[in-house]
Scaffold this motif. Structure first.
Motif, PDB file in Angstrom:
ATOM      1  N   GLY A 165       0.901  -1.155  -0.030  1.00 31.99           N
ATOM      2  CA  GLY A 165      -0.050  -0.062  -0.138  1.00 31.99           C
ATOM      3  C   GLY A 165       0.828   1.147  -0.076  1.00 31.99           C
ATOM      4  O   GLY A 165       2.031   1.070  -0.289  1.00 31.99           O
ATOM      5  N   PHE A 166       0.178   2.481   0.312  1.00 31.00           N
ATOM      6  CA  PHE A 166       1.031   3.602   0.160  1.00 31.00           C
ATOM      7  C   PHE A 166       0.449   4.619   1.109  1.00 31.00           C
ATOM      8  O   PHE A 166      -0.598   4.645   1.603  1.00 31.00           O
ATOM      9  N   ILE A 167       1.128   5.590   1.530  1.00 31.41           N
ATOM     10  CA  ILE A 167       0.764   6.750   2.458  1.00 31.41           C
ATOM     11  C   ILE A 167       1.013   7.996   1.780  1.00 31.41           C
ATOM     12  O   ILE A 167       1.981   8.201   1.220  1.00 31.41           O
ATOM     13  N   THR A 168      -0.018   9.153   1.770  1.00 34.52           N
ATOM     14  CA  THR A 168       0.100  10.004   1.141  1.00 34.52           C
ATOM     15  C   THR A 168       0.553  11.209   2.287  1.00 34.52           C
ATOM     16  O   THR A 168       0.008  11.391   2.907  1.00 34.52           O
ATOM     17  N   ILE A 169       1.715  11.952   1.877  1.00 37.02           N
ATOM     18  CA  ILE A 169       2.219  12.883   2.813  1.00 37.02           C
ATOM     19  C   ILE A 169       2.561  14.376   1.952  1.00 37.02           C
ATOM     20  O   ILE A 169       2.588  14.224   1.028  1.00 37.02           O
ATOM     21  N   PRO A 170       2.495  15.277   2.933  1.00 37.75           N
ATOM     22  CA  PRO A 170       2.823  16.544   2.323  1.00 37.75           C
ATOM     23  C   PRO A 170       4.167  17.062   1.944  1.00 37.75           C
ATOM     24  O   PRO A 170       5.089  16.226   2.308  1.00 37.75           O
ATOM     25  N   ALA A 171       4.445  18.021   1.420  1.00 44.09           N
ATOM     26  CA  ALA A 171       5.667  18.394   0.889  1.00 44.09           C
ATOM     27  C   ALA A 171       6.539  19.190   2.073  1.00 44.09           C
ATOM     28  O   ALA A 171       5.709  19.580   3.108  1.00 44.09           O
ATOM     29  N   GLY A 172       7.720  18.860   2.101  1.00 45.34           N
ATOM     30  CA  GLY A 172       8.532  19.483   3.181  1.00 45.34           C
ATOM     31  C   GLY A 172       8.555  18.710   4.717  1.00 45.34           C
ATOM     32  O   GLY A 172       8.799  19.400   5.567  1.00 45.34           O
ATOM     33  N   VAL A 173       8.404  17.422   4.633  1.00 46.70           N
ATOM     34  CA  VAL A 173       8.514  16.587   5.831  1.00 46.70           C
ATOM     35  C   VAL A 173       9.774  15.700   5.545  1.00 46.70           C
ATOM     36  O   VAL A 173       9.802  15.245   4.511  1.00 46.70           O
ATOM     37  N   THR A 174      10.004  15.084   6.728  1.00 45.55           N
ATOM     38  CA  THR A 174      11.077  13.977   6.646  1.00 45.55           C
ATOM     39  C   THR A 174      10.451  12.975   7.334  1.00 45.55           C
ATOM     40  O   THR A 174       9.865  12.908   8.532  1.00 45.55           O
ATOM     41  N   VAL A 175      10.578  11.636   6.602  1.00 46.02           N
ATOM     42  CA  VAL A 175       9.928  10.530   7.252  1.00 46.02           C
ATOM     43  C   VAL A 175      10.675   9.439   7.141  1.00 46.02           C
ATOM     44  O   VAL A 175      11.936   9.532   6.466  1.00 46.02           O
ATOM     45  N   LYS A 176      10.427   8.318   7.823  1.00 40.63           N
ATOM     46  CA  LYS A 176      11.271   7.076   7.740  1.00 40.63           C
ATOM     47  C   LYS A 176      10.325   5.848   7.629  1.00 40.63           C
ATOM     48  O   LYS A 176       9.196   5.966   8.536  1.00 40.63           O
ATOM     49  N   ALA A 177      10.524   4.956   6.763  1.00 40.42           N
ATOM     50  CA  ALA A 177       9.593   3.994   6.498  1.00 40.42           C
ATOM     51  C   ALA A 177      10.618   2.830   6.696  1.00 40.42           C
ATOM     52  O   ALA A 177      11.650   2.479   6.395  1.00 40.42           O
ATOM     53  N   TYR A 178       9.957   1.830   7.395  1.00 40.94           N
ATOM     54  CA  TYR A 178      10.633   0.468   7.730  1.00 40.94           C
ATOM     55  C   TYR A 178       9.705  -0.625   6.952  1.00 40.94           C
ATOM     56  O   TYR A 178       8.498  -0.869   7.058  1.00 40.94           O
ATOM     57  N   ALA A 179      10.536  -1.662   6.300  1.00 43.60           N
ATOM     58  CA  ALA A 179      10.041  -2.966   5.522  1.00 43.60           C
ATOM     59  C   ALA A 179      11.127  -4.174   5.718  1.00 43.60           C
ATOM     60  O   ALA A 179      12.104  -3.649   5.804  1.00 43.60           O
ATOM     61  N   PRO A 180      10.737  -5.111   5.311  1.00 40.25           N
ATOM     62  CA  PRO A 180      11.761  -6.207   5.200  1.00 40.25           C
ATOM     63  C   PRO A 180      12.762  -5.671   3.863  1.00 40.25           C
ATOM     64  O   PRO A 180      12.403  -5.128   3.219  1.00 40.25           O
ATOM     65  N   ALA A 181      13.748  -6.477   4.244  1.00 41.60           N
ATOM     66  CA  ALA A 181      15.147  -5.546   3.484  1.00 41.60           C
ATOM     67  C   ALA A 181      14.798  -5.984   1.918  1.00 41.60           C
ATOM     68  O   ALA A 181      15.303  -5.228   1.132  1.00 41.60           O
ATOM     69  N   ALA A 182      14.004  -7.092   1.461  1.00 46.07           N
ATOM     70  CA  ALA A 182      13.921  -7.298   0.053  1.00 46.07           C
ATOM     71  C   ALA A 182      12.838  -6.329  -0.443  1.00 46.07           C
ATOM     72  O   ALA A 182      12.552  -6.475  -1.492  1.00 46.07           O
ATOM     73  N   VAL A 183      12.223  -5.833   0.529  1.00 42.81           N
ATOM     74  CA  VAL A 183      10.813  -4.909  -0.155  1.00 42.81           C
ATOM     75  C   VAL A 183      11.240  -3.658  -0.613  1.00 42.81           C
ATOM     76  O   VAL A 183      12.123  -2.746  -0.043  1.00 42.81           O
ATOM     77  N   SER A 184      10.801  -3.088  -1.852  1.00 44.09           N
ATOM     78  CA  SER A 184      11.194  -1.703  -2.242  1.00 44.09           C
ATOM     79  C   SER A 184      10.298  -0.903  -1.424  1.00 44.09           C
ATOM     80  O   SER A 184       9.059  -0.765  -1.372  1.00 44.09           O
TER      81      SER A 184
END
Length: 388
Positions: free
Chosen positions: A361-380
């Motif tokens: 899935g996906f998350i819609t986020i606004p301009a000008g923010v810093t985020v960190k996403a965690y997933a299994p190593a093989a996932v893009s």
């Protein structure tokens, strides 16, 4: 009362002769064989003796998949699928390129024109439109799809949207295929789980009334070889194997948890107003951190994931320990390999963007923010232009 028809059982010699001439599974397209149960197209000799006169031969894998929803792995590699698809480039064909609108990036095939031939026209069918919010207008989705394909060097002759599971626009798509093919064979291509075979089954049902001729399932790699369906003018409609994208979540979860990564119903957007250093866990499969948000207000983040996949908000501080304690319980489901943990990827947005977890899935986020996403190593995990 008429005598009950006796089943005709072929001799072993008749089966061996037929195998030499070439028998194919109607479900997945694999060449039938009776020697190696680990290879594609296997059916025990005794079963093939009983099925030989049938017009709908099924290999053991397709039989178990269709009747018991049981998957058997086969030893085909990504290279095998690419080789099969590359054969299309040698044909004069119309390419029907099926894409998953919910998992768009995960369903694209890099270098598609190279595989299918630069001179073969590409007609794009965006499938699973029923998963997107109904408020999203079709023309906007089509424009977004064209923009994404342009970045990949693909200029389709047209783009249309459908839902193969709940047929939409099917008659129009059939008419479009007839108009565009101009006496060519029609090759339907796409990655695993985009709904190619489901779409073709709907076409077959529409044309002939025959239901579920081709084996379909949520398991990756169900179609194993090209399956040709004759058309009225002597050409063929051909279902090709799905290209397996190993960076998708479907390969990271158990069979029983595939329902969480392959949604069936319209996705309900879930929006959170977040402060800096807050975390949202996406079941136990992924994690989203708002490292630094908007300066003058809370940051809005809208989550598009399978509706039954629970989201849980907590603080970044202690989030690692929280995951360790609750994975598989409060935070469920989890990846098959829990020991490897989740790998973090940090992003800074310049415009409104979608943060994509390939195949989840996906998350819609606004301009000008810093985020960190965690997933299994093989996932893009990556940013793209916002779809919604």
């Amino acid at each position: 009362m008429e005598e009950e028809k006796k089943q005709v059982i072929a001799t072993k010699e008749e089966v061996e002769e037929a195998l030499q001439e070439g028998l194919y599974c109607i479900g997945c397209g694999a060449l039938m064989q009776v020697t190696d149960k680990e290879e594609a197209g296997y059916l025990p000799m005794s079963a093939l003796q009983k099925q030989l006169e049938s017009e709908q031969l099924l290999c053991q894998r397709c039989f178990r998949l269709r009747h018991y929803n049981e998957i058997q792995p086969v030893s085909l590699t990504d290279d095998d699928f690419i080789k099969l698809l590359h054969q299309v480039s040698e044909a004069k064909a119309l390419i029907v390129y099926v894409l998953d609108l919910f998992d768009f990036s995960g369903s694209t095939i890099p270098g598609l024109p190279r595989f299918v031939g630069q001179d073969n026209p590409i007609y794009v069918v965006g499938n699973k439109v029923d998963l997107l919010p109904k408020s999203l207008k079709e023309h906007k989705i089509k424009d977004w799809v064209r923009g994404q394909l342009k970045e990949q060097g693909i200029k389709p002759v047209d783009v249309d949207l459908t839902s193969a599971a709940h047929p939409a626009n099917l008659d129009m798509i059939l008419d479009k295929i007839d108009d565009l093919r101009e006496g060519r064979d029609v090759y339907v291509v796409g990655t695993t789980n985009v709904g190619k075979s489901t779409l073709i089954n709907q076409i077959i049902k529409s044309k002939t009334g025959v239901q579920e001729l081709i084996t379909t399932s949520r398991f990756p790699g169900t179609t194993l070889d090209q399956i040709a369906i004759p058309l009225d003018d002597g050409q063929s409609l051909i279902d090709t194997p799905g290209i397996i994208k190993a960076d998708q979540y479907a390969h990271q979860v158990s069979d029983k948890d595939l329902k969480y990564v392959l949604p069936k119903n319209e996705i309900k957007a879930r929006t959170y107003q977040l402060n800096d250093e807050q975390t949202i866990f996406i079941g136990g499969l992924a994690r989203f951190d708002l490292v630094s948000g908007l300066k003058d207000s809370k940051t809005s983040a809208t989550f598009y994931f399978e509706n039954n996949l629970n989201l849980h908000r907590t603080k970044m501080i202690g989030a690692d320990d929280f995951y360790e304690k609750h994975q598989g319980g409060l935070l469920a489901p989890v990846p098959k390999n829990t020991e490897a943990g989740l790998v973090g990827h940090e992003f800074r947005t310049k415009t409104t963007a979608d943060l994509v977890f390939a195949g989840l899935g996906f998350i819609t986020i606004p301009a000008g923010v810093t985020v960190k996403a965690y997933a299994p190593a093989a996932v893009s995990v990556f940013l793209r232009k916002a779809m919604i």
